[in-house]
Design an enzyme around this catalytic site. Structure first.
Site: not given
Lengths: 299, 226
Positions: A149, A1-3, A32
């Protein structure tokens, strides 16, 4: 997961608040990506024929003064070094390639994170909130920006592994997803002269796009070719000197939401990042269709 | 009527209120949703919940008995594993809307993105617009009604669920086929559209799709399909 987040300002009056809005979006993406954060901000271009580089030093105690003296000696007295912690923006009256070569030869301890006439790339380990404070992000003005992020899933948590990754002059990539063929692709790209500094999969995607564009592809063509050659799940956002582009892989399981008003266009991994923007209640909101390339450019 | 302004209340405050006996026959209005996750998850009583804005992930998930309306878009996993009651999305719903739903009715007035109704197990889903790729993958039972178009690989590896599509289907998934529309199916489609408040939709062009039942019977001749 990342943003990931992207913001493109259409109304010039909003340009002064780019950093503030970008910060609000990044904060919403903290869950995230709590491991590290980074941004590419497009603002304050240097005059044509000059260069702007963003460099990363080994530590915060780096002797920026010495670097500044060296730059002035080689490129003239108007060379500038504006540093934040272990990173600095360098402006010199020379081509980006010339400036970059000089840095790499005279200061191999520095890593060039971004190069061009407009782009500035900052990134760091730690929470997005700390990153925003440490780099004074809220005070930045500019025309457009991308942010990331990171929740690391396949390689280490370091500043070098953080996004955005440079993909060429005034170009950068942020990525949410994971690539499964990055090791083989990295080997092939190294043979074609693309250099990599980490084992990060997103850096391979950045290197791939850089290689395609060196071969003469437009950004859209490079992304189209990426759909064939990059195996994995991804949402990519690519920053350019005058805008940014977004593409989602054919399966389309990594999230992305886009929104647009008369004042701005935005993309984010989740709507809640966009919900922070002024006038969002009247925005047109949609999800990108897999493999379709969406882009905004200054007219 | 109870107001939950998510500027001042947490999502947990809201959800805990929905889990109490006192929620039965009660009305809740949720404001400042701003894409927050897990709004109105696990509601257990016959409550009416109105979310006045866009919702984030899993809105209305695991719903039992409650009637939930989202006056905006819903993020991924809207009404995931719904058991009963209704969830209505006035805007668009993101990925895997009503995934694994066991019962109840999910209505999306706009479009959904990929994997709508994936592994549905008895829920009925009515979509006013179009749905994305890989929808109803491994759907087991229940009905999926789509007034617009369906994306690639509709109903891949499905079991006994029924799919009614008014528009174009980009492609059918493995073992999914078009099936004849009998009177029974026309009546069921009409009933579902009426239940969704879309009774005026012209059903004459709808087609029915479902499993050819060649995959899950493990016929050795189909080994190549796996």
């Amino acid at each position: 997961m990342c943003g990931i987040v992207g913001l493109f300002i259409k109304n010039p009056e909003m340009e002064k608040d780019l950093g503030k809005h970008l910060s609000g979006m990044l904060i919403e993406m903290s869950e995230r990506g709590p491991d590290s954060a980074g941004v590419a901000i497009y603002h304050d271009p240097v005059p044509a024929g000059s260069a702007k580089l963003t460099v990363l030093a080994p530590d915060e105690d780096y002797s920026w003064h010495e670097l500044h003296d060296g730059l002035k000696h080689v490129f003239g007295d108007d060379a500038e070094v504006i540093h934040h912690r272990d990173q600095a923006v360098i402006k010199v009256a020379a081509s980006p390639a010339l400036a970059q070569n000089w840095i790499q030869e005279s200061h191999p301890e520095l890593r060039v994170n971004g190069a061009g006439e407009v782009i500035e790339i900052f990134k760091d380990k730690g929470s997005p909130a700390d990153f925003i404070d440490n780099f004074g992000l809220e005070d930045y003005s500019g025309t457009h920006a991308l942010g990331h992020t990171r929740m690391a899933t396949e390689s280490a948590i370091t500043t070098e592994h953080s996004h955005p990754f440079s993909t060429g002059l005034d170009l950068c990539l942020v990525h949410n997803g994971s690539l499964s063929n990055h090791n083989r692709l990295r080997q092939e790209l190294r043979k074609k002269g693309i250099s990599f500094e980490t084992d990060n999969d997103s850096e391979v995607a950045a290197g791939y796009l850089a290689w395609r564009m060196q071969e003469g592809d437009s950004l859209d063509e490079a992304l189209q070719n990426g759909l064939k050659d990059l195996d994995g799940f991804y949402t990519f956002a690519v920053g350019t000197d005058d805008g940014f582009a977004v593409v989602v892989d054919p399966i389309g399981c990594k999230p992305a939401v886009m929104a647009e008003t008369d004042d701005w266009a935005a993309m984010a991994s989740e709507f809640r990042a966009i919900a922070t923007l002024p006038g969002v209640e009247n925005a047109r909101i949609w999800e990108p269709v897999p493999t379709r390339i969406y882009s905004w450019h200054r007219g | 009527m109870t107001n939950f302004d998510l500027k001042d209340n947490t999502v947990r405050d809201l959800n805990q209120a929905l889990h109490q006996d006192s929620a039965d026959k009660a009305e809740f209005v949720v404001s400042n949703s701003n894409g927050k996750h897990s709004i109105a998850v696990g509601a257990m009583y016959d409550s009416t919940v109105t979310v006045d804005g866009h919702a984030g992930y899993y809105c209305g998930g695991m719903n039992q008995n409650a009637n939930i309306t989202i006056n905006g878009n819903a993020g991924s996993g809207c009404a995931e594993n719904i058991m009963s009651g209704t969830v209505r999305v006035k805007g668009n719903a993101s990925q895997y809307c009503a995934a694994t739903g066991q019962g109840g009715l999910v209505i999306v007035e706009g479009d959904t993105s990929s994997r709508c109704g994936i592994s549905m197990k008895g829920v009925d889903i009515v979509v006013g617009g179009s749905i994305g790729n890989l929808s109803a993958f491994m759907a087991q039972s229940g009905c999926l009604v789509v007034c617009g178009d369906a994306g690639e690989a509709l109903g891949d590896s499905a079991y006994e669920a029924r799919f009614y599509v008014g528009g174009k289907v980009a492609s059918l998934g493995a073992d999914c086929i078009e099936k004849p529309m009998e009177d029974e199916h026309r009546a069921q489609l009409k009933e579902l559209l009426e239940a969704a408040g879309m009774g005026d939709v012209d059903t004459s062009g709808f087609k029915r799709y479902g499993s050819a039942r060649r995959l899950y019977n493990f016929n050795i001749d189909n080994a190549g399909e796996y």
